[in-house]
Write an enzyme that holds these catalytic residues in place. Structure first.
Site, PDB file in Angstrom:
ATOM      1  CG  HIS A 687       0.005   0.133   2.852  1.00  0.00           C
ATOM      2  ND1 HIS A 687       0.385  -1.280   3.157  1.00  0.00           N
ATOM      3  CD2 HIS A 687       0.049   0.942   3.251  1.00  0.00           C
ATOM      4  CE1 HIS A 687       1.032  -0.409   4.162  1.00  0.00           C
ATOM      5  NE2 HIS A 687       0.684   0.782   4.857  1.00  0.00           N
ATOM      6  CG  ASP A 689       2.166   4.906   5.105  1.00  0.00           C
ATOM      7  OD1 ASP A 689       0.611   4.028   4.806  1.00  0.00           O
ATOM      8  OD2 ASP A 689       3.189   5.075   5.069  1.00  0.00           O
ATOM      9  CG  HIS A 739       5.012   0.466   2.226  1.00  0.00           C
ATOM     10  ND1 HIS A 739       5.069   1.883   2.402  1.00  0.00           N
ATOM     11  CD2 HIS A 739       4.705   0.781   4.458  1.00  0.00           C
ATOM     12  CE1 HIS A 739       4.001   2.289   2.740  1.00  0.00           C
ATOM     13  NE2 HIS A 739       4.297   1.841   4.280  1.00  0.00           N
ATOM     14  NE  ARG A 749       7.507  -5.337  13.517  1.00  0.00           N
ATOM     15  CZ  ARG A 749       7.296  -4.715  12.685  1.00  0.00           C
ATOM     16  NH1 ARG A 749       6.464  -4.813  11.005  1.00  0.00           N
ATOM     17  NH2 ARG A 749       7.649  -3.383  11.880  1.00  0.00           N
TER      18      ARG A 749
END
Length: 758
Positions: A687, A689, A739, A749
């Protein structure tokens, strides 16, 4: 002729030697100067107070010969009920003067000592005395005491102060003796009334040749003259100048309610501080800890009276004080249930380091005054306690040498200067208003900002101070020091220390009569700014409704916030070029401390309302997220404003460094913490941002908290698979940096993300 012969005869009957009364040369050049060894200073001190020692130090500076009368005597010279007194001083002087009655060339000066200091030397003093052509000179006052009805009997004065003040006079020994030999009253009768009646008797005044120092050439009384007297710096030392009469008085007398003003002048006069030499008096009477066989024992009183930010850090600093831990004992008063978890954690660490720890918790329901009295009393009752060190929880003590530095200064009460960051707010007052509250002294700003460095006698200290144990067991032996009228505990403590005994305060005299009474306790309190000691936190708006409440302190306490939450290597970004570039235009740098990462994760888990990674999202504009994550927005936990400030303060400077010429607005609509788990969301599809640039901060450790994960930039076929906890990526959001989030293999995480300048 007959009348001319009668004059000396009458004076002989009064007890004066004729030789002193014969007309002398009128031209001053024909009169030899009075030598300094023909001057004797007399004073009365039944107790050696701080004021007495200051007086003697100023006398020593000018090499005055001082004879102290009344040492060790019980003071019987007046009490608060009568509001008059001081006769004991005249009785002692009368006895002493019999020795000098026939020394015609001896000049005797009497001054009070508890509230007087010398500002000039003997040569200047004797010259001024000689120039008046009078045998006795009394200090002059603009206020009349004790009998106002006598004002009409005073000689009219065209210019200057009209009324007599008995706190200082100078004259030839036979004439002074003649005055005091007339005393036939009691110790608790009034000395000033006695001298006044001698002076207003025209016959006595003229025969003895008495005058007043109307324009303060020699004696400066401060009561009623506060606005007249200013500091004057000359040739490396300070003087007091009467600006009304343009005179430089030899003595300063803090009569009446002007004790605090005298303390201010005493910080400079005669050799306390000057622009050329700095603090000349700072190294006098130092205590060298290096020559002692062992360090003094210290009781530390810790007071947590309200919810206070960064308390764990405050407590840990106590253990980092560079002082023999076996010589320390701790008294902790915690008035807040919220802080009990912090106290318990601290006790587990401290119990093996400091042998004696007494903790009084909120269940005891102690008032602040009672708690502070209790802490101080622990030291007072222990004869082996050499010092009591009181510290409030809002003090950030950054200098581990503080305790040693204060002890070495060897004062009864001394406080290190601590200030609120970026403000003039500090833990001392340089002056008091008429009603006993804060007033700004002329030198307050210079002391706070470090333009004047020294050890300063002040009327009020708070938050942190050191008191000698021996002082607690002598001058301050009364237990209830922190309660008085409706004052808060610190104000009550300071007022009780600087004024009279607690027992007598109930019948306190008026300000006018204060100087007539038994010596005030007058314990001097000092503030030192000779070193950097630390700062004060702001706790007034501390909200404890969150889990880790200190995260919200970026506005109220920015320095402590930065020290707690920003990575210690952050500054190296700008000095050592530690920013890495693992992929094209992807910059990697340290930003958060371990504490920041842990507390932000804890805060999110405490809130617990993770989004679940669904496309439909009512939290965002339009209600639909194309590439959703399992997250919680900063806005949901009320951290949005603080997070935006963090971006402007700490991210924007890095942006300017790595993207030269780009000035960020520091604006972000989406700020959130993402949670990756194997059972909810393992990865994130490719995607762009919705940002000009994005930050992505790793909040936990690969290998310990999770396996796998990372970020891949598809255009460059470049992956970062070992993110460092507390480090951030910064990369362009649109167009060039498609990314994806690589899948985790196990564990959980966490990352913090902001889409900046959308």
């Amino acid at each position: 002729m007959a009348m001319g012969a009668a004059g000396p005869l009458a004076l002989l009957l009064l007890g004066f030697p004729v030789s002193l009364l014969q007309p002398g040369p009128t031209a001053e050049t024909q009169r030899p100067a009075i030598p300094s060894d023909k001057l004797l200073i007399l004073t009365v001190a039944t107790k050696e107070t701080d004021g007495f020692h200051r007086f003697m130090q100023s006398a020593k500076y000018f090499n005055y010969t001082v004879k102290v009368l009344g040492k060790g005597e019980e003071w019987k010279g007046g009490d608060a009920l009568n509001s008059i007194g001081g006769g004991q001083k005249v009785r002692l002087l009368k006895s002493a003067m019999e020795t000098y009655a026939d020394e015609e060339d001896l000049v005797v000066m009497y001054v009070d000592c508890y509230d007087v200091l010398f500002a000039g030397g003997s040569e200047e003093l004797l010259k001024k005395f000689q120039q008046t052509n009078h045998k006795v000179i009394f200090a002059a006052d603009g206020l009349i005491w004790p009998d106002k009805k006598l004002s009409d009997k005073y000689p009219v004065v065209r210019s200057g102060k009209r009324f007599l003040n008995a706190g200082g006079f100078i004259g030839y020994a036979p004439y002074v003796n003649n005055i005091v030999q007339q005393w036939d009253l009691q110790d608790n009768d009034d000395d000033q009334l006695f001298y006044t009646k001698v002076y207003i008797d025209q016959l006595k005044r003229e025969r003895i040749n008495i005058t007043l120092d109307h324009k303060c050439n020699i004696f400066q009384t401060l009561n009623g003259a506060v606005d007249e007297v200013v500091l004057k710096f000359e040739e490396g030392r300070a003087r007091a100048k009467n600006s009304l009469y343009d005179t430089l008085p030899i003595t300063l007398h803090g009569n009446g309610p002007t004790k605090i003003l005298l303390n201010y002048f005493g910080n400079y006069i005669p050799n306390g501080w000057s622009r050329e030499l700095g603090c000349s008096a700072c190294d006098t009477d130092l205590l060298d800890l290096g020559v002692l066989n062992e360090n003094p024992t210290v009781t530390i009183g810790v007071f947590i009276e309200q919810p206070t930010p960064f308390l764990p850090r405050f407590l840990d600093r106590l253990l980092t004080l560079e002082y023999a831990k076996e010589k320390l004992s701790l008294f902790i008063h915690n008035n807040e249930v919220y802080h009990e978890k912090h106290i318990k954690k601290f006790w587990e660490k401290a119990k093996n380091i400091i042998s004696t720890i007494k903790i009084v918790g909120p269940e005891e329901n102690l008032s602040q005054a009672d708690a502070r009295n209790m802490g101080m009393d622990i030291c007072r009752q222990n004869k082996d306690c050499d010092y009591y060190f009181s510290i409030d929880a809002d003090v950030v003590l950054t200098n581990p040498q503080t305790l040693k530095l204060l002890i070495e200064q060897n004062r009864k009460i001394i406080a290190p200067l601590v200030t609120r960051h970026g403000k003039l707010w500090s833990n001392f007052w340089g002056a008091l208003s008429a009603d006993g509250y804060y007033a700004r002294s002329e030198d307050y700003v210079d002391i706070v900002q470090g333009n004047r460095v020294g050890v300063w006698n002040v009327p009020y200290v708070a938050n942190i101070y050191l008191i000698k144990g021996q002082t607690l067991r002598s001058e301050m032996k009364e237990r209830n020091y922190f309660a008085r009228d409706r004052l808060d505990p610190d104000m009550a403590f300071c007022r009780n220390a600087r004024e009279m005994t607690l027992q007598r305060e109930k019948d306190s005299p008026s300000a006018e009569t204060f100087h007539m009474l038994s010596p005030p306790k007058g314990i001097f309190m000092y503030i030192t700014n000779r070193h950097e000691f630390g700062r004060l936190l702001s706790s007034a708006n501390y909200n404890i409704s969150h889990y880790n409440n200190d995260l919200w302190q970026i506005f109220e306490n920015p320095v402590e916030w930065k020290e707690t939450y920003i990575n210690p290597n952050y500054s190296k970004i700008f000095t050592e070029n530690i920013v890495e570039q693992p992929c094209p235009d992807v910059f990697w740098f340290p930003i958060f401390s371990e504490t920041a990462c842990d507390e932000l994760v804890e805060e999110m888990e405490h809130y617990g309302q993770w989004s679940g990674g669904k496309h439909h999202d009512s939290r965002i504009s339009g209600g639909y997220e194309n590439v959703p994550t399992d997250d919680i927005h900063m806005k949901q936990i009320g951290l949005e404003n603080e997070w935006m400030h963090f971006i402007r303060e700490f991210i924007a400077p890095v942006t300017l460094k790595v993207f030269a010429g780009y000035y960020t607005k520091g604006h972000a609509l989406l700020n959130f913490v993402v949670k990756y788990t194997t059972d909810r969301q393992r990865s994130l599809r490719p995607h762009h941002d919705a940002s000009t640039f994005t930050i992505n901060i790793a909040l936990n450790k690969i290998g310990e908290d999770f396996q796998g994960g990372g970020c891949k930039f598809l255009r460059y076929n470049c992956s970062i698979e070992s993110p460092r906890k507390g480090w951030s990526f910064m990369h362009p959001g649109r167009l060039t940096h498609l990314h994806e989030g690589l899948p985790i293999l196990n564990g959980t995480r966490y990352i913090a993300v902001s889409f900046i300048d959308p």
